[in-house]
Design a protein around this motif. Structure first.
Motif, PDB file in Angstrom:
ATOM      1  N   ARG A  97       9.799   4.569 -10.100  1.00  0.00           N
ATOM      2  CA  ARG A  97       8.804   3.701 -10.731  1.00  0.00           C
ATOM      3  C   ARG A  97       8.976   2.224 -10.382  1.00  0.00           C
ATOM      4  O   ARG A  97       8.240   1.376 -10.901  1.00  0.00           O
ATOM      5  CB  ARG A  97       8.865   3.881 -12.263  1.00  0.00           C
ATOM      6  CG  ARG A  97       8.412   5.283 -12.698  1.00  0.00           C
ATOM      7  CD  ARG A  97       8.606   5.490 -14.189  1.00  0.00           C
ATOM      8  NE  ARG A  97       7.733   4.642 -14.986  1.00  0.00           N
ATOM      9  CZ  ARG A  97       7.947   4.350 -16.274  1.00  0.00           C
ATOM     10  NH1 ARG A  97       9.016   4.830 -16.879  1.00  0.00           N
ATOM     11  NH2 ARG A  97       7.111   3.601 -16.940  1.00  0.00           N
TER      12      ARG A  97
ATOM     13  N   THR B 280       9.490  -1.247  -7.690  1.00  0.00           N
ATOM     14  CA  THR B 280       8.705  -1.907  -6.644  1.00  0.00           C
ATOM     15  C   THR B 280       9.627  -2.127  -5.448  1.00  0.00           C
ATOM     16  O   THR B 280      10.812  -2.419  -5.633  1.00  0.00           O
ATOM     17  CB  THR B 280       8.238  -3.284  -7.170  1.00  0.00           C
ATOM     18  OG1 THR B 280       7.371  -3.042  -8.273  1.00  0.00           O
ATOM     19  CG2 THR B 280       7.494  -4.086  -6.119  1.00  0.00           C
ATOM     20  N   TYR B 281       9.073  -2.009  -4.222  1.00  0.00           N
ATOM     21  CA  TYR B 281       9.876  -2.245  -3.011  1.00  0.00           C
ATOM     22  C   TYR B 281       9.752  -3.727  -2.654  1.00  0.00           C
ATOM     23  O   TYR B 281       8.728  -4.154  -2.135  1.00  0.00           O
ATOM     24  CB  TYR B 281       9.355  -1.351  -1.893  1.00  0.00           C
ATOM     25  CG  TYR B 281      10.206  -1.363  -0.630  1.00  0.00           C
ATOM     26  CD1 TYR B 281      11.594  -1.316  -0.690  1.00  0.00           C
ATOM     27  CD2 TYR B 281       9.601  -1.376   0.627  1.00  0.00           C
ATOM     28  CE1 TYR B 281      12.363  -1.301   0.465  1.00  0.00           C
ATOM     29  CE2 TYR B 281      10.362  -1.352   1.797  1.00  0.00           C
ATOM     30  CZ  TYR B 281      11.741  -1.320   1.702  1.00  0.00           C
ATOM     31  OH  TYR B 281      12.505  -1.299   2.853  1.00  0.00           O
ATOM     32  N   ALA B 282      10.776  -4.509  -2.991  1.00  0.00           N
ATOM     33  CA  ALA B 282      10.688  -5.965  -2.820  1.00  0.00           C
ATOM     34  C   ALA B 282      12.088  -6.563  -2.743  1.00  0.00           C
ATOM     35  O   ALA B 282      13.068  -5.927  -3.146  1.00  0.00           O
ATOM     36  CB  ALA B 282       9.960  -6.571  -4.019  1.00  0.00           C
TER      37      ALA B 282
ATOM     38  N   TYR C 296      14.038  -0.817  -3.638  1.00  0.00           N
ATOM     39  CA  TYR C 296      13.281  -0.377  -4.811  1.00  0.00           C
ATOM     40  C   TYR C 296      14.026  -0.897  -6.025  1.00  0.00           C
ATOM     41  O   TYR C 296      15.226  -0.649  -6.187  1.00  0.00           O
ATOM     42  CB  TYR C 296      13.158   1.149  -4.846  1.00  0.00           C
ATOM     43  CG  TYR C 296      12.034   1.630  -3.961  1.00  0.00           C
ATOM     44  CD1 TYR C 296      10.733   1.738  -4.459  1.00  0.00           C
ATOM     45  CD2 TYR C 296      12.246   1.913  -2.629  1.00  0.00           C
ATOM     46  CE1 TYR C 296       9.681   2.134  -3.647  1.00  0.00           C
ATOM     47  CE2 TYR C 296      11.198   2.310  -1.796  1.00  0.00           C
ATOM     48  CZ  TYR C 296       9.919   2.414  -2.317  1.00  0.00           C
ATOM     49  OH  TYR C 296       8.888   2.792  -1.514  1.00  0.00           O
TER      50      TYR C 296
ATOM     51  N   ASP D 265      10.669   4.303   1.751  1.00  0.00           N
ATOM     52  CA  ASP D 265       9.459   3.625   2.194  1.00  0.00           C
ATOM     53  C   ASP D 265       8.882   4.308   3.440  1.00  0.00           C
ATOM     54  O   ASP D 265       7.673   4.342   3.630  1.00  0.00           O
ATOM     55  CB  ASP D 265       9.789   2.156   2.488  1.00  0.00           C
ATOM     56  CG  ASP D 265       8.552   1.331   2.783  1.00  0.00           C
ATOM     57  OD1 ASP D 265       7.625   1.378   1.947  1.00  0.00           O
ATOM     58  OD2 ASP D 265       8.504   0.669   3.837  1.00  0.00           O
TER      59      ASP D 265
ATOM     60  N   ASP E 281       5.358   1.241 -18.988  1.00  0.00           N
ATOM     61  CA  ASP E 281       4.897   0.480 -17.818  1.00  0.00           C
ATOM     62  C   ASP E 281       4.946  -1.016 -18.107  1.00  0.00           C
ATOM     63  O   ASP E 281       5.261  -1.818 -17.229  1.00  0.00           O
ATOM     64  CB  ASP E 281       3.463   0.876 -17.443  1.00  0.00           C
ATOM     65  CG  ASP E 281       3.417   2.293 -16.879  1.00  0.00           C
ATOM     66  OD1 ASP E 281       4.474   2.794 -16.442  1.00  0.00           O
ATOM     67  OD2 ASP E 281       2.318   2.902 -16.878  1.00  0.00           O
TER      68      ASP E 281
ATOM     69  N   ALA F 277       6.833  -3.856 -15.967  1.00  0.00           N
ATOM     70  CA  ALA F 277       6.060  -4.958 -15.383  1.00  0.00           C
ATOM     71  C   ALA F 277       6.669  -6.292 -15.812  1.00  0.00           C
ATOM     72  O   ALA F 277       6.812  -7.224 -15.024  1.00  0.00           O
ATOM     73  CB  ALA F 277       4.605  -4.861 -15.823  1.00  0.00           C
TER      74      ALA F 277
ATOM     75  N   LEU G  81       9.810  -7.014 -13.916  1.00  0.00           N
ATOM     76  CA  LEU G  81       9.569  -7.362 -12.505  1.00  0.00           C
ATOM     77  C   LEU G  81       9.053  -8.793 -12.336  1.00  0.00           C
ATOM     78  O   LEU G  81       9.020  -9.309 -11.215  1.00  0.00           O
ATOM     79  CB  LEU G  81       8.613  -6.352 -11.864  1.00  0.00           C
ATOM     80  CG  LEU G  81       9.283  -4.999 -11.548  1.00  0.00           C
ATOM     81  CD1 LEU G  81       8.248  -3.937 -11.224  1.00  0.00           C
ATOM     82  CD2 LEU G  81      10.288  -5.128 -10.411  1.00  0.00           C
TER      83      LEU G  81
END
Ligand SMILES: *Cc1c(COP(=O)(O)O)cnc(C)c1O
Length: 455
Positions: A306, A308-310, A326, A356, A442, A446, A449
């Motif tokens: 769940r 984010t790839y950053a 991730y 990815d 969620d 969020a 992040l």
């Protein structure tokens, strides 16, 4: 044919690998580089060497050499507890009534009780070779600190372990194992560092956190002559050392002409999984074979499923290099979970790149279903598994039950990373029916992040 395969496939010492395998060398698209947190430029060996041992910093950035020889001193130590067995779970298969064939690679056969010793001994060796006095690290649950203290005592190095204060008080047994091996165990936050003093002044009586313990360990290392900081997961160098798990597994399978279909591992920072799948990923990257690779994580800390790839900070203190991975955010404090080794907010940047690129699948499970699988496994196969390892057990059982429905005779291999003797408080909660499941919303993810660095 099947009954010619023993319950335990043991290798000869001479069949142990002589080189670690670095699958980054075979990746066409390399993982994103580590970045200096201040300049956002790729971190150099020189920069990393201020914090890490020089040869480990070189391994960290080496994307070109596929084989890195294992020094003889490390191989001699490995021989005390390796090769580790690859076990055919005949009893579990029978109990499940599945046509699937299940194998597990068992890494719990050493005093530290987990695979972490494979990298601890390598890191201690390079520190000694560099002429250092000692190393520092942090530990939460305690497995890494235990493995490192064993490795340091073998090479006669000073070992300073900053242990999150609540764990220090609640897990006295792991602390005593570390002290028995000669490590200094310091409850964090402490008055031995500036950052520790500052946190103590601001939050008197705090139980500490992993982020704070990392900051203290790094500060002590960079401000004391002859010390470096070492880390037990997440980094490329750790995945590299753990490739010994996968190389032995492949040798054992090849010996009996067995081809795996599905390879499963639990994933905290990704080191045991990255090591287990390494040679098989290599075959797939070179177009020689195809596998299904599965990472298993707790639903309470779902970076691969769940996140984010950053680019993100690797530590709450924001001093380590930035890694593209991730992540669910470096400020994320996962709900208390009895699989302490899986509570990291991010994931190895190399495994993140595989995910990815569509090579790595990921699933997550709630801790009550994981402990139910652990108990089932303990009763049938005899081994009391670590809660972390039990995530892989749960995924393997689910895969085998799908085979039962479809009649497929798949070969499933999973990593059994350790034993659960120090996790009986978790088992107690489960047996008493008091274990809670926590799944972040969620909105919570969020919000967490929002703390990603602005690139
Ligand atoms: C630390 C630990 C893990 C998770 O770490 P990875 O780096 O993801 O392998 C898994 N199992 C056990 C027993 C551990 O101690």
């Amino acid at each position: 044919m099947a009954n010619e395969i023993p319950y335990k496939i043991y290798l000869e010492e001479s069949e142990m690998p002589t080189a670690w395998y670095n699958f980054r060398a075979d990746m066409k698209e390399k993982p994103a580089p580590l970045l200096n947190p201040a300049t956002h430029q790729p971190a150099s060996v020189d920069e990393l060497s201020a914090v890490f041992c020089r040869e480990l910093a070189e391994q960290e950035l080496n994307n070109t050499d596929a084989l890195i020889p294992i020094p003889e001193e490390i191989r001699s130590f490995y021989k005390m507890y390796r090769p580790s067995p690859l076990v055919r779970a005949y009893c579990l298969e029978q109990k499940l009534g599945t046509p699937a064939k299940i194998y597990y690679k068992f890494e719990g056969n050493n005093t530290s009780g987990s695979h972490k010793l494979n990298s601890a001994i390598a890191q201690a060796y390079y520190a000694k070779k560099q002429g250092l006095k000692g190393v520092t690290t942090e530990t939460g649950a305690g497995q890494w600190g235990t493995a490192l203290s064993m490795a340091c005592s073998y090479f006669d190095l000073d070992c300073r372990v900053y242990m999150v204060k609540v764990s220090y008080e609640q897990k006295p047994f792991r602390r005593e194992v570390m002290r028995t091996y000669g490590a200094g165990v310091i409850p964090s936050p402490s008055d031995t560092t500036e950052v520790g003093k500052k946190i103590l002044a601001e939050h008197p009586g705090t139980g500490g956190s992993l982020g704070c313990a990392i900051s203290e360990a790094v500060e002590y290392a960079v401000s004391h002559e002859g010390y470096r900081y070492v880390l037990g997961s997440v980094l490329n160098q750790v995945l590299l050392h753990q490739s010994v798990i996968g190389l032995e597994t492949k040798t054992a399978l090849d010996k009996y002409g067995i081809k795996a279909d599905v390879i499963i591992g639990c994933a905290g920072g990704g080191s045991n999984l990255g090591g287990l799948i390494a040679p098989f990923v290599g075959e797939q990257l070179r177009g020689e074979a195809k596998y299904k690779f599965v990472a298993v994580e707790p639903a309470s800390c779902p970076s691969l499923t769940r996140g984010t790839y950053a680019y993100d900070f690797c530590d709450t203190g924001k001093i380590c290099p930035l890694a593209k991975m991730y992540t669910i955010g470096s400020n994320y404090i996962p709900a208390p979970n009895h699989a302490g080794g899986l509570r990291y907010h991010g994931m190895s940047s190399t495994l993140s790149a595989l995910r990815d690129q569509g090579i790595l699948d990921a699933v997550s499970y709630r801790q009550t279903e994981v402990f139910a699988a652990a108990e089932q496994f303990a009763r049938i196969e005899g081994i009391l598994p670590a809660p972390e390892s039990s995530h892989a057990i749960k995924a393997a059982i689910d895969e085998a039950m799908r085979c039962k429905e479809t009649g497929e005779e798949k070969t499933i291999v999973f990593g059994l990373t350790g034993t659960g003797y120090f996790d009986l408080y978790g088992y107690q909660k489960f047996n008493d029916g008091e274990m809670q499941d926590y799944i972040p919303t969620d909105e919570e993810l969020a919000k967490s992040l929002e703390s990603l660095p602005q690139m």
